[in-house]
Every structure is written in C-alpha cells, then in structure tokens.
Enzyme design. Structure first.
Site, mmCIF file in Angstrom:
data_model
loop_
_atom_site.group_PDB
_atom_site.id
_atom_site.type_symbol
_atom_site.label_atom_id
_atom_site.label_comp_id
_atom_site.label_asym_id
_atom_site.label_seq_id
_atom_site.Cartn_x
_atom_site.Cartn_y
_atom_site.Cartn_z
ATOM 1 N N HIS A 122 0.950 -1.588 -0.342
ATOM 2 C CA HIS A 122 -0.009 0.019 -0.277
ATOM 3 C C HIS A 122 1.071 1.184 -0.045
ATOM 4 O O HIS A 122 0.629 2.211 -0.419
ATOM 5 C CB HIS A 122 -1.212 -0.204 1.362
ATOM 6 C CG HIS A 122 -2.102 -0.468 1.247
ATOM 7 N ND1 HIS A 122 -1.997 -1.620 2.231
ATOM 8 C CD2 HIS A 122 -2.856 -1.835 0.346
ATOM 9 C CE1 HIS A 122 -3.208 -2.561 2.316
ATOM 10 N NE2 HIS A 122 -3.527 -2.687 0.496
ATOM 11 N N LYS A 134 -16.632 -8.059 7.051
ATOM 12 C CA LYS A 134 -15.726 -8.656 8.123
ATOM 13 C C LYS A 134 -15.568 -7.573 9.308
ATOM 14 O O LYS A 134 -15.060 -6.369 9.434
ATOM 15 C CB LYS A 134 -14.716 -9.145 7.609
ATOM 16 C CG LYS A 134 -15.214 -9.919 6.379
ATOM 17 C CD LYS A 134 -13.292 -10.140 5.563
ATOM 18 C CE LYS A 134 -13.490 -8.728 4.477
ATOM 19 N NZ LYS A 134 -11.870 -9.079 3.235
ATOM 20 N N ARG A 142 -2.280 -6.948 -8.404
ATOM 21 C CA ARG A 142 -0.941 -8.154 -7.774
ATOM 22 C C ARG A 142 -0.793 -9.548 -9.400
ATOM 23 O O ARG A 142 1.097 -9.491 -9.089
ATOM 24 C CB ARG A 142 -0.638 -8.222 -6.162
ATOM 25 C CG ARG A 142 -0.385 -7.709 -5.230
ATOM 26 C CD ARG A 142 -0.710 -8.463 -4.268
ATOM 27 N NE ARG A 142 -2.027 -8.317 -3.769
ATOM 28 C CZ ARG A 142 -2.744 -7.934 -2.751
ATOM 29 N NH1 ARG A 142 -2.733 -8.074 -1.437
ATOM 30 N NH2 ARG A 142 -4.365 -7.923 -3.249
ATOM 31 N N SER A 184 -2.735 -8.351 3.052
ATOM 32 C CA SER A 184 -3.173 -7.762 4.446
ATOM 33 C C SER A 184 -3.581 -9.026 4.857
ATOM 34 O O SER A 184 -2.964 -8.758 6.170
ATOM 35 C CB SER A 184 -3.708 -6.328 4.754
ATOM 36 O OG SER A 184 -3.475 -5.205 4.065
#
Ligand code: PNS
Length: 163
Positions: A21, A45, A94, A132
């Site tokens: 990030h 979540k 990614r 993460s």
C-alpha cells in the site's frame, strides 16, 4: 488547459496497511496533486484494527507527504469519490486474476459515477506477495512481519501482542 487539481482516492480496508500500500501511495503522490487514503469503515468482516486505529497508523506512515490526507468512508466508493471532488480511484494490482476482479469493480464504479476513472498501478515485484490477510495471519501466529509493513504497523502489532 484545465487547472482543476488532480485528486485521487486510494480506498481500501487497510487492515493493516502494508508496504505494498505504501508503494502505491508513494507512486500516486508523483501522479496526482492530492491523494486521499480512504479507509472503509463499515466492512462486513470484523477488522483486527478499528477504523480509528487504521487511520492513526496510516497518518503516521504518510506524515512526510503534505499532499496525502487520510479519511474514513461508509457506503459506495463511487459516491465518496464524487463527494470529495475526486476524479480518480487508484488501485494496486498484484496479479492477472486480481486485475480481472479489479477491472469489474472499476467498470461498476464508472457505471455508478461516470466521472470516476480508475488507474491501476502494477505492484512492484518485491511487494506482489504481500496481502493484509496474510500479514494478519502471520502476526497473530507470532511471525515476524517487520519487513512487510511500515514501522507504525509493526508497533501496533507489538502493542497488540503485549496487551
Ligand atoms: O483493500 P480492499 O479490501 O481490497 O478494498 C476494497 C474496497 C474498499 C475498495 C471496496 O470493497 C469498496 O469500494 N467498498 C465500498 C463499497 C462499494 O462501493 N461497493 C461497490 C464496488 S463496485
């Protein structure tokens, strides 16, 4: 030629912020007049770090860049982009499968807010494995994440483990 400032939103859960990030923020600073790092506050979540903790961590990590601000948002990203007068969403990508998902999200955001363009930044190879979710798992199982996250996050995990 328009003199309107180029404002980008880099939105995410940031639970926690990673070196990937930070790389996207660093590169966005070179491309835009202002970069707003927008923390999704109402995730479905239960996050490891509260929205306030994530904002404080990100503020510490981006303190060197005057053109970067940190905020929280609720609801639709497309609405938030319009509300803050931004024109662009920045996303780090990614992998090819991730690009497929991200391009669908970009098109949906443009459907919801036709003025909203998405700029994709290909992850630097040295960060392409960082997520993460994996950082959270490694840290909560006692592994060393200090090379994957900025110091503010490593400190937050250390405090968490002590408490
Ligand atoms: O870091 P993440 O978890 O990959 O970020 C995902 C995020 C926050 C950018 C995405 O979930 C989002 O935009 N949520 C807000 C709700 C929304 O706008 N949903 C429609 C997306 S097309």
């Amino acid at each position: 030629m328009s003199t309107r400032p180029r404002v980008a939103v880099f939105a995410g859960s940031f639970d926690p912020l990673t070196n990937g990030h930070v790389d996207v923020i660093t590169r966005s600073v070179a491309l835009f007049d202002r970069v707003i790092v927008a923390v999704l506050a109402n995730t479905s979540k239960v996050p490891l770090f509260s929205a306030d903790e994530r904002v404080a961590i990100i503020r510490a990590a981006v303190a060197a860049w005057p053109s970067v601000s940190v905020d929280t948002f609720h609801g639709l990203l497309a609405d938030y982009v319009a509300a803050v007068g931004a024109q662009t969403v920045v996303r780090g990508v990614r992998s090819a499968p991730e690009f497929a998902e991200e391009s669908q999200m970009a098109l949906m955001n443009k459907h919801l807010n036709p003025a909203c363009e998405t700029v994709f930044l290909a992850s630097a190879p040295e960060h392409a494995h960082i997520a993460s979710r994996l950082v959270r798992e490694i840290a909560t199982l006692g592994g060393d994440v200090s090379t994957l996250v900025p110091p503010a996050v490593a400190d937050a995990f250390a405090r968490r483990m002590r408490s």
